[in-house]
Design an enzyme around this catalytic site. Structure first.
Site, short mmCIF file in Angstrom:
data_model
loop_
_atom_site.label_atom_id
_atom_site.label_comp_id
_atom_site.label_asym_id
_atom_site.label_seq_id
_atom_site.Cartn_x
_atom_site.Cartn_y
_atom_site.Cartn_z
N ASP A 108 18.64 12.14 1.24
CA ASP A 108 18.06 11.01 1.97
C ASP A 108 18.11 11.34 3.45
O ASP A 108 18.79 12.30 3.86
CB ASP A 108 18.86 9.70 1.69
CG ASP A 108 18.01 8.45 1.83
OD1 ASP A 108 17.48 8.22 2.94
OD2 ASP A 108 17.85 7.72 0.84
N TYR B 153 -1.39 2.84 1.56
CA TYR B 153 -0.35 3.10 0.55
C TYR B 153 -1.06 3.46 -0.76
O TYR B 153 -0.68 4.42 -1.44
CB TYR B 153 0.51 1.85 0.40
CG TYR B 153 1.69 1.96 -0.55
CD1 TYR B 153 2.82 2.71 -0.22
CD2 TYR B 153 1.70 1.27 -1.76
CE1 TYR B 153 3.92 2.76 -1.08
CE2 TYR B 153 2.80 1.31 -2.62
CZ TYR B 153 3.90 2.06 -2.27
OH TYR B 153 4.99 2.12 -3.12
N LYS C 223 -0.54 7.00 -2.73
CA LYS C 223 0.01 7.05 -4.09
C LYS C 223 -1.03 7.60 -5.08
O LYS C 223 -0.67 8.31 -6.03
CB LYS C 223 0.51 5.67 -4.51
CG LYS C 223 1.75 5.19 -3.73
CD LYS C 223 3.01 6.04 -4.04
CE LYS C 223 4.28 5.41 -3.51
NZ LYS C 223 5.49 6.21 -3.77
#
Ligand code: NAP
Length: 256
Positions: A47, A162, A166
């Protein structure tokens, strides 16, 4: 998930496999980390949130390490994979979970907004798969799970870039699945609906999320663990004949 075979022996769905999870310090990524470990895997939590990632790895003991990884950076991937392999050996499982969203009316988006989303949601998967595939091929197989969204299957007002990021990642998933199937490497995408994570708590999307819930047949958001169960199935040999496919976990939305 513990299974008991006909001799009464207990075994987990994933045993002694090594996994990398991106964006693993919180939210759904954290749930994938916990569930993979519960099922017997060793997990490299990655992360950009270093404190949270290290805290989680410390809590999970010998089954996990934390490595800082910005998925947008190819060099960062190389270093993370090197550290992962030196801790746990060849990596069997990659969960490309890190992702970001920006919502606003289409005409208000800037090219910089689009670039930012593509950098994480598309290039993140691109770099990760490019860097891990040679070692998976050498090791004789692997499973890659790319976390997409319902928004990678349909368009939604206010979520256009978005959606674009995706959908692009879904194309990449399918093509790489085709290319690597003969090497025993499977690549699938998971498409969650509204899941209760820090990622959906931002003020700018709160109203959208509340409206979203009204249209969920189950009338509730999903829990990260409910997505993690599916991720573990795809990561494991239990899904050995599935590749290049889209797996939905959405409380019934897409059935309507
Ligand atoms: P989240 O709570 O925001 O967690 C994502 C993690 O990824 C965060 O720790 C985030 O750090 C990290 N991250 C962001 N940019 C990164 C980068 N460049 N490199 C490495 N890590 C990075 O998100 P989530 O809601 O669990 O979502 C996880 C995935 O599921 C995403 O791909 C998302 O698009 C997808 N998804 C979510 C939902 C939902 O309802 N939650 C629904 C469908 C799909 P920061 O907090 O610092 O950004």
């Amino acid at each position: 998930m513990i299974f008991i075979d006909y001799k009464g022996t207990y075994y987990e769905i994933i045993r002694k496999k090594a996994a990398i999870v991106t964006g693993g310090a919180q939210g759904m990524g954290e749930a994938h980390v916990r569930k993979l470990i519960e099922e017997g895997a060793k997990v490299v939590i990655t992360d950009i949130l270093v404190d949270k990632g290290e805290k989680l790895a410390n809590e999970l003991g010998d089954s996990a390490i934390f490595v800082k990884l910005d998925v947008t950076n190819a060099d960062s991937w190389e270093e993370a994979i090197k550290q992962a392999e030196s801790a746990f050996g060849p990596i069997d499982i990659l969960v490309n979970n890190a992702g970001i969203d920006i919502m606003k009316p289409f005409v208000e988006f800037t090219a910089a907004d689009l670039q930012k989303l593509l950098d994480v949601n598309l290039f993140g998967n691109f770099h990760g798969m490019q860097k891990i595939l040679p070692s998976m091929k050498k090791a004789g197989g692997g499973s890659i799970v790319n976390i997409s969204s319902l928004e990678g299957l349909r368009g939604t007002a206010g979520n256009s870039i978005y959606n674009a990021s995706k959908f692009a990642a879904t194309g990449l998933t399918k093509a790489v699945a085709q290319e690597y199937a003969e090497f025993n490497i499977r690549v699938n995408s998971v498409h969650p609906g509204a899941i209760q994570t820090p990622g959906v708590e931002a003020d700018d999307i709160k109203d959208t999320v509340q409206n979203y819930i009204k249209n969920i047949p189950m009338k509730r958001m999903g829990k990260p663990e409910e997505v993690a169960n599916l991720v573990v199935f795809l990561a494991s040999d239990k899904s050995s004949y599935s590749t290049g496919s889209e797996f939905i976990v959405d409380g019934g939305i897409m059935a309507g």
